[in-house]
Design a protein around this motif. Structure first.
Motif, PDB file in Angstrom:
ATOM      1  N   LEU A  26      15.034 -28.043  24.601  1.00 33.54           N
ATOM      2  CA  LEU A  26      14.413 -27.693  23.685  1.00 33.54           C
ATOM      3  C   LEU A  26      13.819 -26.640  24.459  1.00 33.54           C
ATOM      4  N   MET A  27      13.554 -26.247  25.458  1.00 32.82           N
ATOM      5  CA  MET A  27      12.683 -24.788  25.859  1.00 32.82           C
ATOM      6  C   MET A  27      11.993 -23.796  25.040  1.00 32.82           C
ATOM      7  N   PRO A  28      13.663 -23.037  24.700  1.00 34.26           N
ATOM      8  CA  PRO A  28      14.226 -22.194  23.820  1.00 34.26           C
ATOM      9  C   PRO A  28      13.071 -22.386  22.505  1.00 34.26           C
ATOM     10  N   LEU A  29      13.141 -23.464  22.152  1.00 34.70           N
ATOM     11  CA  LEU A  29      12.213 -23.869  20.922  1.00 34.70           C
ATOM     12  C   LEU A  29      10.915 -24.460  21.264  1.00 34.70           C
ATOM     13  N   VAL A  30      10.605 -24.895  21.973  1.00 33.57           N
ATOM     14  CA  VAL A  30       9.151 -25.314  22.561  1.00 33.57           C
ATOM     15  C   VAL A  30       8.418 -23.973  22.580  1.00 33.57           C
ATOM     16  N   GLY A  31       9.135 -23.809  24.201  1.00 32.77           N
ATOM     17  CA  GLY A  31       8.132 -22.459  24.955  1.00 32.77           C
ATOM     18  C   GLY A  31       8.233 -20.965  24.383  1.00 32.77           C
ATOM     19  N   GLN A  32       9.209 -20.859  23.128  1.00 38.79           N
ATOM     20  CA  GLN A  32       9.542 -19.211  22.190  1.00 38.79           C
ATOM     21  C   GLN A  32       8.916 -18.369  23.345  1.00 38.79           C
ATOM     22  N   THR A  33       9.482 -17.928  24.730  1.00 41.30           N
ATOM     23  CA  THR A  33       9.070 -17.359  25.473  1.00 41.30           C
ATOM     24  C   THR A  33      10.508 -16.065  25.450  1.00 41.30           C
ATOM     25  N   GLN A  34       9.674 -14.903  25.688  1.00 36.17           N
ATOM     26  CA  GLN A  34      11.306 -13.940  25.952  1.00 36.17           C
ATOM     27  C   GLN A  34      10.957 -13.250  27.350  1.00 36.17           C
ATOM     28  N   GLU A  35      10.025 -13.578  27.722  1.00 32.97           N
ATOM     29  CA  GLU A  35      10.194 -12.902  29.360  1.00 32.97           C
ATOM     30  C   GLU A  35      10.650 -13.386  30.508  1.00 32.97           C
ATOM     31  N   LEU A  36      10.816 -13.443  31.732  1.00 33.16           N
ATOM     32  CA  LEU A  36      11.365 -14.262  32.138  1.00 33.16           C
ATOM     33  C   LEU A  36      10.126 -14.801  33.460  1.00 33.16           C
ATOM     34  N   ARG A  37       9.094 -13.975  33.055  1.00 35.54           N
ATOM     35  CA  ARG A  37       7.792 -14.852  33.728  1.00 35.54           C
ATOM     36  C   ARG A  37       7.212 -16.053  33.522  1.00 35.54           C
ATOM     37  N   GLY A  38       7.506 -16.057  31.834  1.00 33.89           N
ATOM     38  CA  GLY A  38       6.612 -17.071  30.812  1.00 33.89           C
ATOM     39  C   GLY A  38       7.672 -18.304  31.018  1.00 33.89           C
ATOM     40  N   ILE A  39       9.181 -18.436  31.867  1.00 31.88           N
ATOM     41  CA  ILE A  39      10.019 -19.414  32.042  1.00 31.88           C
ATOM     42  C   ILE A  39       9.324 -20.594  32.455  1.00 31.88           C
ATOM     43  N   THR A  40       8.161 -20.926  33.803  1.00 31.10           N
ATOM     44  CA  THR A  40       7.567 -21.872  33.854  1.00 31.10           C
ATOM     45  C   THR A  40       7.219 -22.624  33.105  1.00 31.10           C
ATOM     46  N   THR A  41       6.169 -21.467  32.088  1.00 35.59           N
ATOM     47  CA  THR A  41       5.065 -22.053  31.304  1.00 35.59           C
ATOM     48  C   THR A  41       6.398 -22.626  30.132  1.00 35.59           C
TER      49      THR A  41
END
Length: 381
Positions: free
Chosen positions: A167-182
């Motif tokens: 669910l991380m792509p749907l909820v997190g919606q990050t496009q940067e590697l450094r934003g994966i943790t968040t």
């Protein structure tokens, strides 16, 4: 101008080809006919003279033709409309009819009236598109969760961890590697909240308890690390030969492609070795106005009750908060999702999206780490 008012008020408006062709024949009992978008008329077939008043775009009289004899043709290049009348016209060139003239700003008013409907339709289309996008995202999350569980003996904890990543792509919606943790943190919080509130649920449809009854064997620590002789597992190694040699513990009900089918489970060993996961997730409804209407409609359809957002309970100046919501009191995920609230207590309805995936086990299915259900009776046609 009052004469023109009287003539047009009693005339029949003809804006089609057939009505313009017939002219006053169409309504012989009326005082006349207003031919829209017509500058040439005829008097073929008439038995009495006809009076013609040629009008421009703003319904101003540009010319008058009195007593047009039968079997004649009359036109005016400057005219846009023509008023045919039997009675002698009491108008002059230059007279106009303000109430039939094209009102200034009418298009703006009509546009403002139609704008809410168009916006509502646009919001509905956008919301449906978002739900379709979420459907694909939930299917992806189910695949990730099932694959993660397939290498961890079908563990329920592994399903949860895989769901957080899925669910991380749907909820997190990050496009940067450094934003994966968040993004992972947001996804974990979303899954935790969903499980607590009841708008995220999954169920292992296969294997069932009866699958372990038919095909479960004591665990072998050498072949399945972490198991013991007290564990019951469904073997996943060398299935091609093992599925032909093994006999289900409850007996053979039938054979499918030459493989025995267990009486209790209704499965072959190959079928019991597949993890079938059903996942349901409540997706937030984001469009204004549409969200509330869709949520209330689905709540009524699902039997959750229409009033899913009751008013606050007050006694004088004392506020006792919001009363119990009937939809939350219901156990179905539809009611739980539609009654969802954010961390601030505001009503944020969610639309339940469901999907199911099947993954072949890459490790032995272990009964102690799985949340199993009983075999469902087949539906009668």
């Amino acid at each position: 101008m009052s004469g023109l008012d009287d003539l047009i008020s009693s005339a029949c408006i003809a804006d089609g080809f057939g009505s313009r062709l017939l002219g006053v024949w169409r309504v012989p009992s009326s005082n006349g006919v207003l031919l829209m978008h017509c500058r040439c008329v005829h008097s073929f077939g008439l038995r009495a003279p006809l009076n013609l008043i040629f009008l421009d775009r703003d319904f101003r009289v540009v010319s008058i033709r009195r007593s047009l004899k039968p079997w004649r043709i009359a036109w005016d290049a400057k005219a846009v409309h023509v008023l045919e009348t039997w009675s002698p016209p009491r108008v002059e060139v230059g007279d106009s009819l303000a109430r039939l003239s094209k009102p200034r700003g009418a298009s703006l008013v009509e546009g403002l009236l139609a704008l809410p409907v168009l916006l509502f339709i646009a919001f509905v289309v956008i919301q449906i598109g978002l739900l379709w996008h979420a459907k694909y995202a939930v299917t992806h999350a189910a695949h990730v969760a099932a694959r993660h569980a397939s290498v961890h003996h079908g563990s329920n904890t592994a399903i949860r961890d895989g769901l957080v990543h899925g669910l991380m792509p749907l909820v997190g919606q990050t496009q940067e590697l450094r934003g994966i943790t968040t993004a992972l943190f947001k996804s974990a919080a979303e899954v935790t909240q969903g499980l607590a509130m009841g708008w995220i649920r999954w169920e292992v449809l296969s294997p069932t308890r009866q699958s372990f009854t038919d095909w479960g064997v004591p665990g072998d620590p050498g072949l399945s690390p972490g198991s013991s002789a007290q564990e019951r597992e469904i073997p996943s190694v060398a299935l091609t030969g093992l599925s032909q040699r093994r006999v289900p513990s409850s007996g053979v009900a039938s054979r499918m492609d030459g493989l025995p089918v267990g009486v209790a489970s209704g499965q072959t060993l190959l079928e019991a070795n597949h993890l079938k996961l059903n996942l349901r997730v409540g997706i937030p409804l984001q469009m204004p106005l549409v969200s509330g209407l869709l949520a209330r409609a689905l709540a009524w359809w699902s039997g959750c009750g229409w009033s899913i957002s009751p008013p606050e309970e007050r006694v004088g100046l004392i506020n006792f908060g919001v009363g119990v919501q009937p939809s939350i009191a219901m156990g179905s995920i539809e009611c739980r999702a539609l009654a969802a609230r954010d961390l601030k207590g505001n009503w944020r309805p969610r639309w339940p999206v469901e999907t199911a995936v099947v993954i072949q086990m890459q490790s032995n299915a272990r009964q102690s780490v799985m949340v199993l259900r009983d075999r469902q009776a087949p539906r009668q046609p």
